[in-house]
Design a protein around this motif. Structure first.
Motif, PDB file in Angstrom:
ATOM      1  N   LEU A  20      39.557  26.517  52.170  1.00 33.36           N
ATOM      2  CA  LEU A  20      40.099  25.207  52.204  1.00 33.36           C
ATOM      3  C   LEU A  20      39.753  24.441  51.011  1.00 33.36           C
ATOM      4  O   LEU A  20      40.618  23.373  50.688  1.00 33.36           O
ATOM      5  CB  LEU A  20      39.276  24.432  53.455  1.00 33.36           C
ATOM      6  CG  LEU A  20      39.679  23.063  53.755  1.00 33.36           C
ATOM      7  CD1 LEU A  20      41.195  22.764  53.819  1.00 33.36           C
ATOM      8  CD2 LEU A  20      38.658  22.559  55.008  1.00 33.36           C
ATOM      9  N   GLY A  21      38.618  24.573  50.160  1.00 32.38           N
ATOM     10  CA  GLY A  21      38.323  24.072  49.131  1.00 32.38           C
ATOM     11  C   GLY A  21      39.180  24.119  48.213  1.00 32.38           C
ATOM     12  O   GLY A  21      39.574  23.392  47.284  1.00 32.38           O
ATOM     13  N   ILE A  22      39.723  25.478  47.927  1.00 33.03           N
ATOM     14  CA  ILE A  22      40.698  25.813  46.826  1.00 33.03           C
ATOM     15  C   ILE A  22      42.282  25.069  47.308  1.00 33.03           C
ATOM     16  O   ILE A  22      42.808  24.688  46.367  1.00 33.03           O
ATOM     17  CB  ILE A  22      41.042  27.486  46.835  1.00 33.03           C
ATOM     18  CG1 ILE A  22      39.856  28.038  46.618  1.00 33.03           C
ATOM     19  CG2 ILE A  22      42.269  27.688  46.087  1.00 33.03           C
ATOM     20  CD1 ILE A  22      39.785  29.642  46.449  1.00 33.03           C
ATOM     21  N   ALA A  23      42.428  24.900  48.619  1.00 33.08           N
ATOM     22  CA  ALA A  23      43.555  24.147  48.966  1.00 33.08           C
ATOM     23  C   ALA A  23      43.404  23.023  48.593  1.00 33.08           C
ATOM     24  O   ALA A  23      44.613  22.459  48.118  1.00 33.08           O
ATOM     25  CB  ALA A  23      43.854  24.582  50.579  1.00 33.08           C
ATOM     26  N   THR A  24      42.517  22.186  48.785  1.00 28.43           N
ATOM     27  CA  THR A  24      42.264  20.790  48.473  1.00 28.43           C
ATOM     28  C   THR A  24      42.504  20.702  47.048  1.00 28.43           C
ATOM     29  O   THR A  24      43.260  19.745  46.757  1.00 28.43           O
ATOM     30  CB  THR A  24      40.800  20.602  49.085  1.00 28.43           C
ATOM     31  OG1 THR A  24      40.766  20.676  50.206  1.00 28.43           O
ATOM     32  CG2 THR A  24      40.584  19.175  48.781  1.00 28.43           C
ATOM     33  N   ALA A  25      41.750  21.462  46.238  1.00 26.81           N
ATOM     34  CA  ALA A  25      41.788  21.544  44.690  1.00 26.81           C
ATOM     35  C   ALA A  25      43.123  21.531  44.131  1.00 26.81           C
ATOM     36  O   ALA A  25      43.499  20.657  43.344  1.00 26.81           O
ATOM     37  CB  ALA A  25      40.806  22.205  44.090  1.00 26.81           C
ATOM     38  N   ARG A 229      21.994  26.940  51.947  1.00 25.88           N
ATOM     39  CA  ARG A 229      21.689  26.135  50.748  1.00 25.88           C
ATOM     40  C   ARG A 229      22.633  26.219  49.573  1.00 25.88           C
ATOM     41  O   ARG A 229      22.519  25.768  48.597  1.00 25.88           O
ATOM     42  CB  ARG A 229      20.279  26.502  49.964  1.00 25.88           C
ATOM     43  CG  ARG A 229      20.253  27.871  49.485  1.00 25.88           C
ATOM     44  CD  ARG A 229      18.968  28.067  48.813  1.00 25.88           C
ATOM     45  NE  ARG A 229      18.663  29.583  48.534  1.00 25.88           N
ATOM     46  CZ  ARG A 229      19.482  30.460  47.672  1.00 25.88           C
ATOM     47  NH1 ARG A 229      20.267  29.936  46.962  1.00 25.88           N
ATOM     48  NH2 ARG A 229      19.201  31.501  47.477  1.00 25.88           N
ATOM     49  N   GLY A 230      23.896  27.056  49.976  1.00 27.70           N
ATOM     50  CA  GLY A 230      24.797  27.477  49.181  1.00 27.70           C
ATOM     51  C   GLY A 230      25.796  26.163  48.551  1.00 27.70           C
ATOM     52  O   GLY A 230      25.645  25.144  48.885  1.00 27.70           O
ATOM     53  N   ALA A 231      26.582  26.684  47.569  1.00 26.44           N
ATOM     54  CA  ALA A 231      27.326  25.539  47.058  1.00 26.44           C
ATOM     55  C   ALA A 231      28.722  24.817  47.968  1.00 26.44           C
ATOM     56  O   ALA A 231      28.915  25.711  48.890  1.00 26.44           O
ATOM     57  CB  ALA A 231      27.935  26.170  45.673  1.00 26.44           C
ATOM     58  N   ASP A 232      28.879  23.899  47.426  1.00 25.97           N
ATOM     59  CA  ASP A 232      29.953  22.997  48.423  1.00 25.97           C
ATOM     60  C   ASP A 232      31.345  24.103  47.990  1.00 25.97           C
ATOM     61  O   ASP A 232      31.548  24.025  46.927  1.00 25.97           O
ATOM     62  CB  ASP A 232      29.915  21.587  47.648  1.00 25.97           C
ATOM     63  CG  ASP A 232      30.944  20.693  48.558  1.00 25.97           C
ATOM     64  OD1 ASP A 232      32.071  21.463  49.222  1.00 25.97           O
ATOM     65  OD2 ASP A 232      30.678  19.671  48.788  1.00 25.97           O
ATOM     66  N   VAL A 236      33.762  25.060  44.454  1.00 29.16           N
ATOM     67  CA  VAL A 236      34.138  26.224  44.142  1.00 29.16           C
ATOM     68  C   VAL A 236      35.748  25.973  44.032  1.00 29.16           C
ATOM     69  O   VAL A 236      36.371  26.701  43.332  1.00 29.16           O
ATOM     70  CB  VAL A 236      33.977  27.112  45.489  1.00 29.16           C
ATOM     71  CG1 VAL A 236      34.500  28.615  45.058  1.00 29.16           C
ATOM     72  CG2 VAL A 236      32.409  27.362  45.478  1.00 29.16           C
ATOM     73  N   GLY A 237      36.511  25.430  44.808  1.00 27.14           N
ATOM     74  CA  GLY A 237      37.835  24.944  44.819  1.00 27.14           C
ATOM     75  C   GLY A 237      38.210  24.513  43.376  1.00 27.14           C
ATOM     76  O   GLY A 237      39.083  24.813  42.637  1.00 27.14           O
ATOM     77  N   GLU A 238      37.342  23.395  42.728  1.00 31.23           N
ATOM     78  CA  GLU A 238      37.695  22.969  41.576  1.00 31.23           C
ATOM     79  C   GLU A 238      37.656  24.150  40.420  1.00 31.23           C
ATOM     80  O   GLU A 238      38.152  24.038  39.545  1.00 31.23           O
ATOM     81  CB  GLU A 238      36.702  21.824  41.233  1.00 31.23           C
ATOM     82  CG  GLU A 238      37.047  20.426  42.174  1.00 31.23           C
ATOM     83  CD  GLU A 238      38.337  19.851  41.696  1.00 31.23           C
ATOM     84  OE1 GLU A 238      38.943  20.181  40.638  1.00 31.23           O
ATOM     85  OE2 GLU A 238      39.037  19.298  42.532  1.00 31.23           O
ATOM     86  N   LEU A 239      36.593  24.766  40.611  1.00 30.19           N
ATOM     87  CA  LEU A 239      36.381  26.039  39.675  1.00 30.19           C
ATOM     88  C   LEU A 239      37.574  27.021  39.598  1.00 30.19           C
ATOM     89  O   LEU A 239      37.908  27.391  38.617  1.00 30.19           O
ATOM     90  CB  LEU A 239      35.043  26.940  40.150  1.00 30.19           C
ATOM     91  CG  LEU A 239      33.621  26.245  39.831  1.00 30.19           C
ATOM     92  CD1 LEU A 239      32.818  27.437  40.212  1.00 30.19           C
ATOM     93  CD2 LEU A 239      33.582  26.134  38.322  1.00 30.19           C
ATOM     94  N   VAL A 240      38.294  27.259  40.759  1.00 30.27           N
ATOM     95  CA  VAL A 240      39.452  28.131  41.074  1.00 30.27           C
ATOM     96  C   VAL A 240      40.574  27.444  40.162  1.00 30.27           C
ATOM     97  O   VAL A 240      41.300  28.101  39.498  1.00 30.27           O
ATOM     98  CB  VAL A 240      39.543  28.423  42.405  1.00 30.27           C
ATOM     99  CG1 VAL A 240      40.994  29.078  42.551  1.00 30.27           C
ATOM    100  CG2 VAL A 240      38.548  29.337  42.883  1.00 30.27           C
ATOM    101  N   ARG A 241      40.488  26.275  40.488  1.00 33.14           N
ATOM    102  CA  ARG A 241      41.841  25.247  39.776  1.00 33.14           C
ATOM    103  C   ARG A 241      41.854  25.531  38.276  1.00 33.14           C
ATOM    104  O   ARG A 241      42.567  26.049  37.724  1.00 33.14           O
ATOM    105  CB  ARG A 241      41.928  23.984  39.978  1.00 33.14           C
ATOM    106  CG  ARG A 241      42.973  23.314  39.349  1.00 33.14           C
ATOM    107  CD  ARG A 241      42.557  21.581  39.651  1.00 33.14           C
ATOM    108  NE  ARG A 241      41.335  21.200  39.245  1.00 33.14           N
ATOM    109  CZ  ARG A 241      40.789  20.978  38.006  1.00 33.14           C
ATOM    110  NH1 ARG A 241      41.236  21.628  37.001  1.00 33.14           N
ATOM    111  NH2 ARG A 241      39.519  20.529  37.851  1.00 33.14           N
ATOM    112  N   ILE A 251      35.735  34.360  37.759  1.00 34.11           N
ATOM    113  CA  ILE A 251      35.220  33.060  38.341  1.00 34.11           C
ATOM    114  C   ILE A 251      33.996  33.181  38.942  1.00 34.11           C
ATOM    115  O   ILE A 251      34.024  33.740  40.202  1.00 34.11           O
ATOM    116  CB  ILE A 251      36.365  32.248  39.047  1.00 34.11           C
ATOM    117  CG1 ILE A 251      37.732  32.230  38.249  1.00 34.11           C
ATOM    118  CG2 ILE A 251      35.964  30.815  39.307  1.00 34.11           C
ATOM    119  CD1 ILE A 251      38.967  31.801  39.179  1.00 34.11           C
ATOM    120  N   PHE A 252      32.979  32.650  38.353  1.00 32.65           N
ATOM    121  CA  PHE A 252      31.671  32.833  38.984  1.00 32.65           C
ATOM    122  C   PHE A 252      31.219  31.369  39.497  1.00 32.65           C
ATOM    123  O   PHE A 252      31.824  30.400  39.293  1.00 32.65           O
ATOM    124  CB  PHE A 252      30.618  33.288  38.195  1.00 32.65           C
ATOM    125  CG  PHE A 252      30.840  34.768  37.727  1.00 32.65           C
ATOM    126  CD1 PHE A 252      30.644  35.762  38.772  1.00 32.65           C
ATOM    127  CD2 PHE A 252      31.273  35.091  36.554  1.00 32.65           C
ATOM    128  CE1 PHE A 252      30.819  37.253  38.391  1.00 32.65           C
ATOM    129  CE2 PHE A 252      31.317  36.418  36.177  1.00 32.65           C
ATOM    130  CZ  PHE A 252      31.032  37.516  37.019  1.00 32.65           C
TER     131      PHE A 252
END
Ligand SMILES: NC(=O)c1ccc[n+]([C@@H]2O[C@H](COP(=O)([O-])OP(=O)(O)OC[C@H]3O[C@@H](n4cnc5c(N)ncnc54)[C@H](O)[C@@H]3O)[C@@H](O)[C@H]2O)c1
Length: 282
Positions: A20-25, A229-232, A236-241, A251-252
């Motif tokens: 969902l993060g990737i789809a959003t970005a 406590r992980g990343a939002d 991660v979606g923004e990093l993938v973009r 992509i880390f």
């Protein structure tokens, strides 16, 4: 792939977490996005959430571990958007434990969703991306567990497979105008630890023979705390973009496990050093 705006992306596991993060970005960057997921209700909500931001999205339900359903989802994407440029193989489950806790069901399920579906995604979508000549990109979600092993063996084996596939495909698909990235997240705050909500009926009750105890229970606790406590996932979606736009091979999401990977490389190098100078008997 510098210009994502106006392109079409197909994202699996898009109803929750990283997908969902990737789809959003991608939709915020102007891409049309076909969301694909096994969970009907979560998918409906994700679609509504993105549509409320004026994103051009649609949704298709599929169990990606069934090739026919993935193929039907590809057909639905073409019917809706005409072309597809970006494939995100992201759906995944955290199934199976270490030696002594294995079940055939855990191996089948984990390998089916985490690896078979990625292979089929490339098989089905690769030619569709190639066909329009406008170029494209394939991102597959592996994990840091695709580069260092220990804990959940079926998970590790499936994720090493995704890394291997992505590294090889990157070389093969570059001349065909398709970039390939592998996403290797550390801990991300998602619903991964309740993956069994999507266990198919045929495998119900067959996954883990006993609840984890002793050192294994400690390990599970550490993973749970890590995810909490992980990343939002939106980060991660923004990093993938960014990874797609700049064709990053890996992509880390952070450097937390970098030293473990360095230790693995050092052990591999030691293996070479041990036999350096010897002439193999032929
Ligand atoms: N969360 C983490 O810490 C973490 C770390 C490394 C890698 N990953 C990987 O990230 C990817 C996304 O997981 P997440 O953490 O966002 O978890 P999540 O459970 O929040 O999202 C996974 C999504 O995949 C969907 N899905 C599961 N089985 C499916 C199937 N058979 N067909 C179609 N869709 C299916 C789920 O319904 C869900 O929407 C996975 O591949 C996972 O292995 C997660």
């Amino acid at each position: 792939m510098k210009d994502i705006a106006g392109k079409t992306a197909f994202v699996t596991g898009a109803a929750s977490g990283i997908g969902l993060g990737i789809a959003t970005a991608l939709s915020q960057a102007g891409a049309k996005v076909m969301l694909c997921d096994i969970e009907e209700e979560a998918l409906r909500k994700a679609r509504a959430q993105l549509e409320a931001t004026n994103a051009d999205v649609d949704a298709v339900r599929a169990d990606v571990s069934l090739k026919a359903e993935l193929k039907a989802a590809a057909d639905a994407t073409l019917a809706r958007y005409g072309k597809v440029h970006i494939l995100v193989n992201n759906a995944g489950v955290g199934g199976g434990g270490p030696y002594g806790t294995w079940t055939d069901a855990a191996w089948d399920w984990t390998m089916g969703v985490n690896l078979d579906a990625v292979i089929w995604g490339v098989e089905i979508f690769g030619p569709l991306i190639e066909s329009h000549g406008e170029g494209g990109h394939i991102v597959s979600t592996a994990s840091i567990a695709g580069l260092i092993s220990g804990g959940s063996m079926p998970y590790n084996v499936s994720k090493y497979g995704v890394v291997a596939l992505s590294e090889g495909l990157r070389i093969e698909l570059a001349p065909r105008g398709i970039g390939v990235s592998v996403l290797c997240p550390s801990f991300v705050r998602t619903r991964i630890l309740t993956s069994q909500r999507n266990l198919p009926e045929r495998l119900a009750g067959k996954l883990v023979p006993t609840p984890p105890s002793g050192p294994l229970a400690e390990r599970f606790k550490a993973v749970r705390e890590g995810v909490e406590r992980g990343a939002d996932p939106r980060y991660v979606g923004e990093l993938v973009r960014e990874g797609i736009e700049n064709d990053w091979p890996y992509i880390f999401t952070d450097t937390e496990f970098e030293h473990h990977i360095e230790a693995r490389f050092a052990a591999i190098k030691q293996g070479f050093d041990r036999i350096r100078g010897r002439t193999p008997a032929r």
